[in-house]
Design an enzyme around this catalytic site. Structure first.
Site, PDB file in Angstrom:
ATOM      1  N   ASP A   1       0.831  -1.208   0.000  1.00  0.00           N
ATOM      2  CA  ASP A   1       0.000   0.000   0.000  1.00  0.00           C
ATOM      3  C   ASP A   1       0.868   1.262   0.000  1.00  0.00           C
ATOM      4  O   ASP A   1       1.975   1.260   0.528  1.00  0.00           O
ATOM      5  CB  ASP A   1      -0.925  -0.013   1.234  1.00  0.00           C
ATOM      6  CG  ASP A   1      -2.061   0.988   1.110  1.00  0.00           C
ATOM      7  OD1 ASP A   1      -2.394   1.386  -0.024  1.00  0.00           O
ATOM      8  OD2 ASP A   1      -2.631   1.366   2.157  1.00  0.00           O
TER       9      ASP A   1
ATOM     10  N   HIS B   1       2.107   3.723  -9.175  1.00  0.00           N
ATOM     11  CA  HIS B   1       1.858   2.309  -9.456  1.00  0.00           C
ATOM     12  C   HIS B   1       3.020   1.683 -10.233  1.00  0.00           C
ATOM     13  O   HIS B   1       3.401   0.547  -9.984  1.00  0.00           O
ATOM     14  CB  HIS B   1       0.537   2.133 -10.220  1.00  0.00           C
ATOM     15  CG  HIS B   1      -0.667   2.448  -9.383  1.00  0.00           C
ATOM     16  ND1 HIS B   1      -0.845   1.925  -8.114  1.00  0.00           N
ATOM     17  CD2 HIS B   1      -1.754   3.236  -9.609  1.00  0.00           C
ATOM     18  CE1 HIS B   1      -1.987   2.383  -7.605  1.00  0.00           C
ATOM     19  NE2 HIS B   1      -2.553   3.180  -8.489  1.00  0.00           N
TER      20      HIS B   1
ATOM     21  N   LEU C   1      10.570 -20.438  -4.727  1.00  0.00           N
ATOM     22  CA  LEU C   1       9.592 -19.559  -4.062  1.00  0.00           C
ATOM     23  C   LEU C   1       8.181 -19.778  -4.615  1.00  0.00           C
ATOM     24  O   LEU C   1       7.961 -19.813  -5.817  1.00  0.00           O
ATOM     25  CB  LEU C   1      10.000 -18.095  -4.303  1.00  0.00           C
ATOM     26  CG  LEU C   1       9.058 -17.041  -3.700  1.00  0.00           C
ATOM     27  CD1 LEU C   1       9.184 -16.991  -2.185  1.00  0.00           C
ATOM     28  CD2 LEU C   1       9.335 -15.663  -4.301  1.00  0.00           C
TER      29      LEU C   1
HETATM   30  C1  IPE Z   1      -5.413  -2.753   0.026  1.00  0.00           C
HETATM   31  O1  IPE Z   1      -5.079  -1.410  -0.186  1.00  0.00           O
HETATM   32  C2  IPE Z   1      -5.425  -3.491  -1.271  1.00  0.00           C
HETATM   33  C3  IPE Z   1      -4.154  -3.606  -1.974  1.00  0.00           C
HETATM   34  C4  IPE Z   1      -2.985  -3.194  -1.575  1.00  0.00           C
HETATM   35  C5  IPE Z   1      -4.229  -4.272  -3.230  1.00  0.00           C
HETATM   36  P1  IPE Z   1      -6.181  -0.271  -0.298  1.00  0.00           P
HETATM   37  O2  IPE Z   1      -5.449   1.000  -0.498  1.00  0.00           O
HETATM   38  O3  IPE Z   1      -7.190  -0.624  -1.319  1.00  0.00           O
HETATM   39  O4  IPE Z   1      -6.870  -0.341   1.145  1.00  0.00           O
HETATM   40  P2  IPE Z   1      -7.844   0.665   1.868  1.00  0.00           P
HETATM   41  O5  IPE Z   1      -8.935   1.001   0.901  1.00  0.00           O
HETATM   42  O6  IPE Z   1      -7.050   1.893   2.211  1.00  0.00           O
HETATM   43  O7  IPE Z   1      -8.305  -0.055   3.092  1.00  0.00           O
HETATM   44  C1  IPE Z   2      -1.628   0.247  -3.360  1.00  0.00           C
HETATM   45  O1  IPE Z   2      -1.415   1.612  -3.360  1.00  0.00           O
HETATM   46  C2  IPE Z   2      -1.920  -0.286  -4.739  1.00  0.00           C
HETATM   47  C3  IPE Z   2      -3.290  -0.788  -4.930  1.00  0.00           C
HETATM   48  C4  IPE Z   2      -4.238  -0.785  -4.042  1.00  0.00           C
HETATM   49  C5  IPE Z   2      -3.567  -1.343  -6.224  1.00  0.00           C
HETATM   50  P1  IPE Z   2      -2.624   2.635  -3.332  1.00  0.00           P
HETATM   51  O2  IPE Z   2      -3.018   2.946  -4.738  1.00  0.00           O
HETATM   52  O3  IPE Z   2      -3.719   2.175  -2.463  1.00  0.00           O
HETATM   53  O4  IPE Z   2      -1.910   3.902  -2.711  1.00  0.00           O
HETATM   54  P2  IPE Z   2      -2.520   4.929  -1.667  1.00  0.00           P
HETATM   55  O5  IPE Z   2      -3.034   4.145  -0.502  1.00  0.00           O
HETATM   56  O6  IPE Z   2      -3.605   5.667  -2.396  1.00  0.00           O
HETATM   57  O7  IPE Z   2      -1.377   5.804  -1.311  1.00  0.00           O
HETATM   58 MG    MG Z   3      -4.127   2.424  -0.482  1.00  0.00          MG
END
Ligand code: IPE
Ligand code: IPE
Ligand code: MG
Length: 267
Positions: free
Chosen positions: A40, A57, A151
């Site tokens: 995240d 991303h 792995l």
């Molecule tokens: C969790 O992250 C899902 C992934 C990393 C794929 P999110 O960014 O979607 O989680 P929330 O919405 O903050 O809980």
């Molecule tokens: C995690 O990073 C990637 C996915 C959930 C696909 P985020 O896109 O949730 O990044 P933040 O939380 O907005 O910083």
């Molecule tokens: Mg996120």
């Protein structure tokens, strides 16, 4: 590097072969056998740099590749990565499209190298929602790497912990209905055998980057006794060194599984 260029969007070349594992969880009991990660913070990483979310991303993708390699080198047996949750469809259509595109390109560019490095890939989650070409690529990656013995990499896509539990319950119900199982036989083992990652030991260590302290519908069943590690580091900055910090944290845990500390330490 000129930060205004699109250099972030290019994939940097990497050596085609991983270094050999320097340890394995078999001879290093303090090493988790299975690590599960919520990757995240990509969006906030980009925002911090005044860049659009897609740049985050793309940088997250590079970090993912590095952590897969680092995990293999460190001798971790299984790595499960949350790449796209069942709730992430709620994001703007353009972001969802970009993530799908990145996923597809990532599969195409990485699977050969992963296979050469003995990585066994699988995907967990509800696949039917994906376009057919993406579903085919996932299957192809699984088939290509099925006999590998290194792995075990599981990528959670359109995954939700509740979906997984409901799905297992449904499978059990069908087995009972069709006479393959009696109600008395329903227990944690028969249930667990029908859930994702049934052949992999439960995660020993959970890592969530990006500062949030929540599970976000990840491996609800599997995390029952997992050690939880949260870091503020955004995923694109999560390096082998950061992984090392999480592993150090894990080393310091006493896993009691309901017993007393004295029972575990033999004191
Ligand atoms: C969790 O992250 C899902 C992934 C990393 C794929 P999110 O960014 O979607 O989680 P929330 O919405 O903050 O809980
Ligand atoms: C995690 O990073 C990637 C996915 C959930 C696909 P985020 O896109 O949730 O990044 P933040 O939380 O907005 O910083
Ligand atoms: Mg996120």
């Amino acid at each position: 590097m000129d930060d205004k260029s699109d250099a972030h969007l290019r994939v940097k070349p990497v050596p085609s072969s991983f270094d050999q594992p320097t340890a394995s969880s078999a001879d290093e009991p303090d090493l988790p056998r299975h690590v599960a990660i919520i990757m995240d913070g990509n969006g906030r990483w980009a925002k911090q740099r005044g860049r659009p979310r897609p740049v985050g991303h793309q940088a997250g993708f590079t970090a993912t590749r590095d952590i897969v390699e680092a995990s293999a080198r460190r001798g971790i047996e299984a790595l499960t990565l949350f790449a796209f949750s069942s709730e992430n469809w709620r994001r703007p259509e353009t972001e969802v499209g970009l993530l799908m595109d990145l996923f597809m390109r990532g599969l195409n560019s990485e699977v050969g190298k992963l296979s050469d490095n003995n990585v066994r890939i699988s995907f967990i989650g509800e696949r039917a929602a994906f376009k057919s070409n993406l579903q085919e690529e996932m299957l192809r990656a699984e088939q290509l790497t099925a006999d590998n013995t290194g792995l075990r990499l599981a990528v959670a896509v359109n995954y939700g912990g509740r979906w997984d539990i409901v799905n297992a319950a449904r499978t059990l119900a069908v087995d009972v209905q069709e006479g393959r199982l009696s109600v008395d036989q329903i227990d944690a083992d028969t249930f667990g055998a029908r859930i994702s990652l049934a052949n992999v030991p439960d995660p020993d260590l959970f890592i969530r980057t990006g500062g949030e302290k929540r599970i976000s519908n990840y491996l609800m069943w599997h995390l029952a006794y997992t050690e939880l590690y949260f870091t503020d580091v955004f995923w694109p900055d999560f390096s082998d060194e950061e992984l090392g910090r999480a592993l150090e944290f894990f080393k310091g845990r006493q896993r009691r599984f309901g017993r007393t500390g004295e029972q575990i330490s033999g004191a």
